[in-house]
Write a protein that holds these residues in place. Structure first.
Motif, short mmCIF file in Angstrom:
data_model
loop_
_atom_site.label_atom_id
_atom_site.label_comp_id
_atom_site.label_asym_id
_atom_site.label_seq_id
_atom_site.Cartn_x
_atom_site.Cartn_y
_atom_site.Cartn_z
N PRO A 107 0.81 -1.22 0.00
CA PRO A 107 0.00 0.00 0.00
C PRO A 107 0.85 1.27 0.00
N GLY A 108 0.38 2.28 -0.72
CA GLY A 108 1.01 3.59 -0.68
C GLY A 108 2.15 3.79 -1.65
N HIS A 109 2.46 2.74 -2.44
CA HIS A 109 3.56 2.83 -3.40
C HIS A 109 3.12 2.42 -4.79
N LEU A 110 3.83 2.95 -5.78
CA LEU A 110 3.78 2.36 -7.11
C LEU A 110 4.80 1.23 -7.14
N THR A 111 4.37 0.06 -7.60
CA THR A 111 5.32 -1.03 -7.82
C THR A 111 5.40 -1.26 -9.32
N PHE A 112 6.52 -0.81 -9.89
CA PHE A 112 6.69 -0.93 -11.34
C PHE A 112 7.09 -2.34 -11.72
N ILE A 113 6.54 -2.81 -12.83
CA ILE A 113 6.87 -4.12 -13.38
C ILE A 113 7.42 -3.84 -14.78
N VAL A 114 8.73 -4.04 -14.93
CA VAL A 114 9.36 -3.74 -16.21
C VAL A 114 9.87 -5.03 -16.84
N GLY A 115 10.08 -4.99 -18.14
CA GLY A 115 10.58 -6.18 -18.84
C GLY A 115 10.22 -6.11 -20.30
N GLU A 116 10.88 -6.92 -21.08
CA GLU A 116 10.69 -6.88 -22.53
C GLU A 116 9.30 -7.38 -22.92
N SER A 117 8.94 -7.04 -24.13
CA SER A 117 7.69 -7.52 -24.70
C SER A 117 7.70 -9.05 -24.70
N GLY A 118 6.60 -9.64 -24.24
CA GLY A 118 6.50 -11.10 -24.21
C GLY A 118 7.11 -11.75 -22.98
N SER A 119 7.59 -10.93 -22.03
CA SER A 119 8.25 -11.49 -20.85
C SER A 119 7.26 -12.03 -19.81
N GLY A 120 5.99 -11.59 -19.89
CA GLY A 120 4.99 -12.10 -18.95
C GLY A 120 4.32 -11.04 -18.08
N LYS A 121 4.54 -9.76 -18.38
CA LYS A 121 4.03 -8.68 -17.53
C LYS A 121 2.50 -8.67 -17.49
N SER A 122 1.88 -8.74 -18.67
CA SER A 122 0.41 -8.69 -18.71
C SER A 122 -0.19 -9.94 -18.08
N THR A 123 0.49 -11.07 -18.27
CA THR A 123 0.02 -12.31 -17.64
C THR A 123 0.07 -12.18 -16.12
N LEU A 124 1.12 -11.55 -15.62
CA LEU A 124 1.23 -11.31 -14.17
C LEU A 124 0.05 -10.48 -13.67
N LEU A 125 -0.28 -9.40 -14.39
CA LEU A 125 -1.41 -8.57 -13.96
C LEU A 125 -2.74 -9.32 -14.07
N SER A 126 -2.89 -10.11 -15.14
CA SER A 126 -4.14 -10.87 -15.30
C SER A 126 -4.32 -11.88 -14.17
N ALA A 127 -3.24 -12.51 -13.78
CA ALA A 127 -3.31 -13.45 -12.66
C ALA A 127 -3.61 -12.70 -11.36
N ALA A 128 -3.00 -11.54 -11.18
CA ALA A 128 -3.24 -10.74 -9.98
C ALA A 128 -4.71 -10.33 -9.89
N ALA A 129 -5.31 -10.05 -11.05
CA ALA A 129 -6.69 -9.58 -11.10
C ALA A 129 -7.70 -10.72 -11.07
#
Ligand code: ADP
Ligand code: MG
Length: 219
Positions: free
Chosen positions: A30-52
Protein backbone atom coordinates in the motif's frame (compact mmCIF):
# COMPACT_ATOMS: atom_id res chain seq x y z
CA UNK A 1 -2.40 -5.27 -0.79
CA UNK A 2 -1.43 -7.88 -3.38
CA UNK A 3 0.50 -10.99 -2.46
CA UNK A 4 1.38 -13.59 -5.11
CA UNK A 5 3.31 -16.70 -4.24
CA UNK A 6 4.81 -19.36 -6.51
CA UNK A 7 2.42 -18.57 -9.34
CA UNK A 8 2.83 -20.55 -12.55
CA UNK A 9 0.75 -19.89 -15.67
CA UNK A 10 1.01 -21.93 -18.87
CA UNK A 11 -0.75 -21.57 -22.23
CA UNK A 12 -1.27 -24.17 -24.93
CA UNK A 13 0.80 -23.04 -27.93
CA UNK A 14 0.12 -25.43 -30.79
CA UNK A 15 1.64 -28.76 -29.77
CA UNK A 16 3.60 -27.26 -26.90
CA UNK A 17 2.88 -25.73 -23.55
CA UNK A 18 4.31 -22.28 -23.10
CA UNK A 19 5.23 -21.21 -19.57
CA UNK A 20 4.26 -17.52 -19.37
CA UNK A 21 4.87 -17.24 -15.61
CA UNK A 22 7.34 -19.57 -13.96
CA UNK A 23 6.90 -19.90 -10.20
CA UNK A 24 6.59 -16.18 -9.64
CA UNK A 25 6.28 -14.43 -6.29
CA UNK A 26 5.33 -10.77 -6.25
CA UNK A 27 4.03 -8.18 -3.82
CA UNK A 28 2.54 -4.74 -4.18
CA UNK A 29 2.40 -2.82 -0.93
CA UNK A 30 0.00 0.00 0.00
CA UNK A 31 1.01 3.59 -0.68
CA UNK A 32 3.56 2.83 -3.40
CA UNK A 33 3.78 2.36 -7.11
CA UNK A 34 5.32 -1.03 -7.82
CA UNK A 35 6.69 -0.93 -11.34
CA UNK A 36 6.87 -4.12 -13.38
CA UNK A 37 9.36 -3.74 -16.21
CA UNK A 38 10.58 -6.18 -18.84
CA UNK A 39 10.69 -6.88 -22.53
CA UNK A 40 7.69 -7.52 -24.70
CA UNK A 41 6.50 -11.10 -24.21
CA UNK A 42 8.25 -11.49 -20.85
CA UNK A 43 4.99 -12.10 -18.95
CA UNK A 44 4.03 -8.68 -17.53
CA UNK A 45 0.41 -8.69 -18.71
CA UNK A 46 0.02 -12.31 -17.64
CA UNK A 47 1.23 -11.31 -14.17
CA UNK A 48 -1.41 -8.57 -13.96
CA UNK A 49 -4.14 -10.87 -15.30
CA UNK A 50 -3.31 -13.45 -12.66
CA UNK A 51 -3.24 -10.74 -9.98
CA UNK A 52 -6.69 -9.58 -11.10
CA UNK A 53 -8.13 -13.09 -11.15
CA UNK A 54 -8.78 -12.76 -14.88
CA UNK A 55 -7.00 -16.07 -15.40
CA UNK A 56 -6.53 -19.04 -13.12
CA UNK A 57 -2.90 -20.05 -12.55
CA UNK A 58 -1.82 -23.67 -12.94
CA UNK A 59 -0.47 -23.40 -9.39
CA UNK A 60 0.31 -20.85 -6.72
CA UNK A 61 -1.68 -18.38 -4.65
CA UNK A 62 -2.93 -14.86 -5.29
CA UNK A 63 -4.17 -12.96 -2.24
CA UNK A 64 -5.77 -9.53 -2.14
CA UNK A 65 -5.93 -8.21 1.42
CA UNK A 66 -5.30 -11.81 2.62
CA UNK A 67 -8.21 -13.20 0.60
CA UNK A 68 -7.90 -15.40 -2.52
CA UNK A 69 -8.69 -13.37 -5.63
CA UNK A 70 -12.08 -14.00 -7.25
CA UNK A 71 -14.58 -12.09 -9.38
CA UNK A 72 -16.18 -10.68 -6.24
CA UNK A 73 -12.84 -9.64 -4.78
CA UNK A 74 -11.93 -8.03 -8.11
CA UNK A 75 -15.14 -5.98 -8.18
CA UNK A 76 -14.78 -4.94 -4.55
CA UNK A 77 -11.06 -4.31 -4.30
CA UNK A 78 -9.33 -3.90 -7.66
CA UNK A 79 -9.31 -0.99 -10.06
CA UNK A 80 -7.86 -1.62 -13.51
CA UNK A 81 -6.30 0.81 -15.98
CA UNK A 82 -5.37 -0.15 -19.53
CA UNK A 83 -3.25 1.30 -22.31
CA UNK A 84 -6.18 2.46 -24.41
CA UNK A 85 -8.27 3.44 -21.37
CA UNK A 86 -10.92 0.93 -22.63
CA UNK A 87 -13.58 3.61 -22.46
CA UNK A 88 -16.94 3.35 -24.16
CA UNK A 89 -17.17 5.90 -26.97
CA UNK A 90 -20.94 6.37 -26.73
CA UNK A 91 -20.90 7.40 -23.06
CA UNK A 92 -20.02 10.81 -21.70
CA UNK A 93 -17.18 11.19 -19.23
CA UNK A 94 -19.27 10.86 -16.05
CA UNK A 95 -21.02 7.75 -17.37
CA UNK A 96 -17.65 6.03 -17.86
CA UNK A 97 -17.42 6.09 -14.07
CA UNK A 98 -21.07 5.34 -13.34
CA UNK A 99 -21.02 2.21 -15.45
CA UNK A 100 -18.83 0.62 -12.76
CA UNK A 101 -21.61 1.22 -10.19
CA UNK A 102 -23.95 -0.53 -12.59
CA UNK A 103 -21.57 -3.52 -12.80
CA UNK A 104 -21.35 -3.64 -9.00
CA UNK A 105 -25.13 -3.41 -8.68
CA UNK A 106 -25.12 -0.24 -6.60
CA UNK A 107 -27.05 2.97 -7.24
CA UNK A 108 -25.18 5.35 -9.59
CA UNK A 109 -23.17 7.71 -7.38
CA UNK A 110 -23.13 10.84 -9.50
CA UNK A 111 -21.62 13.01 -6.77
CA UNK A 112 -18.78 10.56 -6.19
CA UNK A 113 -18.11 10.44 -9.93
CA UNK A 114 -17.90 14.23 -10.18
CA UNK A 115 -15.71 14.40 -7.08
CA UNK A 116 -13.26 11.86 -8.56
CA UNK A 117 -13.21 13.69 -11.90
CA UNK A 118 -12.17 16.82 -9.99
CA UNK A 119 -9.51 14.80 -8.13
CA UNK A 120 -7.87 13.80 -11.42
CA UNK A 121 -8.02 17.34 -12.83
CA UNK A 122 -11.18 17.02 -14.92
CA UNK A 123 -13.52 19.18 -12.87
CA UNK A 124 -16.65 20.17 -14.79
CA UNK A 125 -15.96 17.87 -17.74
CA UNK A 126 -18.49 15.16 -16.78
CA UNK A 127 -20.84 15.96 -19.66
CA UNK A 128 -18.13 15.90 -22.33
CA UNK A 129 -18.00 13.22 -24.98
CA UNK A 130 -14.86 11.08 -24.88
CA UNK A 131 -13.93 12.25 -28.39
CA UNK A 132 -13.63 15.78 -27.00
CA UNK A 133 -10.80 14.77 -24.66
CA UNK A 134 -7.07 14.51 -25.29
CA UNK A 135 -5.21 11.24 -24.75
CA UNK A 136 -3.93 12.40 -21.37
CA UNK A 137 -7.42 13.45 -20.28
CA UNK A 138 -8.85 10.09 -21.34
CA UNK A 139 -6.30 8.30 -19.23
CA UNK A 140 -7.31 10.53 -16.29
CA UNK A 141 -10.88 9.30 -16.83
CA UNK A 142 -9.47 5.77 -16.69
CA UNK A 143 -7.80 6.55 -13.35
CA UNK A 144 -10.97 8.12 -11.92
CA UNK A 145 -12.96 5.10 -13.06
CA UNK A 146 -10.49 2.76 -11.37
CA UNK A 147 -11.04 4.66 -8.09
CA UNK A 148 -14.85 4.42 -8.15
CA UNK A 149 -14.95 1.20 -6.12
CA UNK A 150 -12.53 2.47 -3.46
CA UNK A 151 -9.97 -0.18 -4.46
CA UNK A 152 -7.18 -1.36 -2.22
CA UNK A 153 -5.25 -2.36 -5.36
CA UNK A 154 -4.84 -0.70 -8.75
CA UNK A 155 -3.44 -2.70 -11.66
CA UNK A 156 -2.24 -0.64 -14.62
CA UNK A 157 -1.03 -2.25 -17.86
CA UNK A 158 1.11 0.21 -19.84
CA UNK A 159 -1.30 3.10 -19.18
CA UNK A 160 1.10 5.66 -20.62
CA UNK A 161 2.18 3.77 -23.74
CA UNK A 162 0.04 5.96 -26.02
CA UNK A 163 1.09 9.26 -24.41
CA UNK A 164 4.03 11.59 -24.99
CA UNK A 165 6.74 11.83 -22.36
CA UNK A 166 5.40 14.92 -20.58
CA UNK A 167 1.86 13.53 -20.37
CA UNK A 168 3.24 10.17 -19.21
CA UNK A 169 5.13 11.80 -16.34
CA UNK A 170 1.99 13.74 -15.36
CA UNK A 171 -0.11 10.57 -15.27
CA UNK A 172 2.48 8.72 -13.18
CA UNK A 173 2.80 11.66 -10.77
CA UNK A 174 -0.98 11.76 -10.37
CA UNK A 175 -1.18 8.02 -9.67
CA UNK A 176 1.74 8.21 -7.26
CA UNK A 177 0.00 10.95 -5.25
CA UNK A 178 -3.33 9.12 -5.26
CA UNK A 179 -1.91 5.81 -4.04
CA UNK A 180 0.17 7.56 -1.35
CA UNK A 181 -2.78 9.61 -0.11
CA UNK A 182 -5.23 6.72 -0.12
CA UNK A 183 -2.92 3.87 0.90
CA UNK A 184 -3.60 1.95 -2.29
CA UNK A 185 -1.23 -0.71 -3.64
CA UNK A 186 -0.49 -0.34 -7.36
CA UNK A 187 1.14 -2.68 -9.86
CA UNK A 188 2.23 -0.61 -12.85
CA UNK A 189 3.53 -2.28 -16.01
CA UNK A 190 5.67 -0.14 -18.27
CA UNK A 191 8.48 -0.15 -20.80
CA UNK A 192 9.49 3.35 -19.80
CA UNK A 193 11.93 3.09 -16.92
CA UNK A 194 12.45 6.87 -16.90
CA UNK A 195 9.00 7.10 -15.25
CA UNK A 196 10.32 5.41 -12.10
CA UNK A 197 11.38 7.54 -9.13
CA UNK A 198 13.22 6.72 -5.90
CA UNK A 199 10.02 6.34 -3.84
CA UNK A 200 8.77 3.55 -6.11
CA UNK A 201 9.31 -0.19 -5.96
CA UNK A 202 10.58 -2.00 -9.05
CA UNK A 203 10.62 -5.60 -10.22
CA UNK A 204 11.85 -6.95 -13.52
CA UNK A 205 10.18 -9.74 -15.46
CA UNK A 206 12.31 -11.79 -17.84
CA UNK A 207 11.18 -14.97 -19.54
CA UNK A 208 8.32 -15.50 -17.08
CA UNK A 209 10.49 -15.02 -13.99
CA UNK A 210 10.49 -12.08 -11.58
CA UNK A 211 13.75 -10.72 -10.27
CA UNK A 212 14.01 -7.86 -7.78
CA UNK A 213 15.26 -4.96 -9.85
CA UNK A 214 18.00 -2.65 -8.74
CA UNK A 215 15.99 -0.03 -6.84
CA UNK A 216 15.09 3.20 -8.55
CA UNK A 217 16.54 2.69 -11.99
CA UNK A 218 16.22 6.31 -13.03
CA UNK A 219 16.50 8.05 -9.66
P1 ADP B 1 4.11 -8.94 -21.92
O1 ADP B 1 2.89 -8.31 -21.35
O2 ADP B 1 5.31 -8.86 -21.03
O3 ADP B 1 4.42 -8.44 -23.30
P2 ADP B 1 2.51 -11.36 -21.94
O4 ADP B 1 2.22 -11.60 -20.49
O5 ADP B 1 1.41 -10.75 -22.74
O6 ADP B 1 3.85 -10.52 -22.09
O7 ADP B 1 2.88 -12.74 -22.62
C1 ADP B 1 3.84 -13.63 -22.07
C2 ADP B 1 3.93 -14.86 -22.97
O8 ADP B 1 2.72 -15.59 -22.91
C3 ADP B 1 4.15 -14.52 -24.44
O9 ADP B 1 4.96 -15.50 -25.02
C4 ADP B 1 2.74 -14.58 -25.02
O10 ADP B 1 2.77 -14.89 -26.39
C5 ADP B 1 2.11 -15.69 -24.20
N1 ADP B 1 0.66 -15.51 -24.02
C6 ADP B 1 0.06 -14.50 -23.36
N2 ADP B 1 -1.27 -14.65 -23.35
C7 ADP B 1 -1.53 -15.81 -24.03
C8 ADP B 1 -2.72 -16.52 -24.36
N3 ADP B 1 -3.93 -16.09 -23.97
N4 ADP B 1 -2.60 -17.66 -25.08
C9 ADP B 1 -1.38 -18.11 -25.45
N5 ADP B 1 -0.22 -17.49 -25.17
C10 ADP B 1 -0.28 -16.36 -24.47
MG1 MG C 1 1.66 -6.75 -22.11
Amino acid sequence: MLHMENVTVTFQDGEERLTALDNVSFEATPGHLTFIVGESGSGKSTLLSAAAGLLTPDSGTVLIDDEPVSTRVRLEKIGMIFQQANLLGALNVRDQLLVTDHIRGVKPRRDRADELLATVGLEGLGDRKMQQLSGGQRQRVGIARALMGEPSLILADEPTAALDSERSHEIVALLRTLVEDRGIACGFVTHETELISSSDEVVRVADGKVTAAEAAIAA
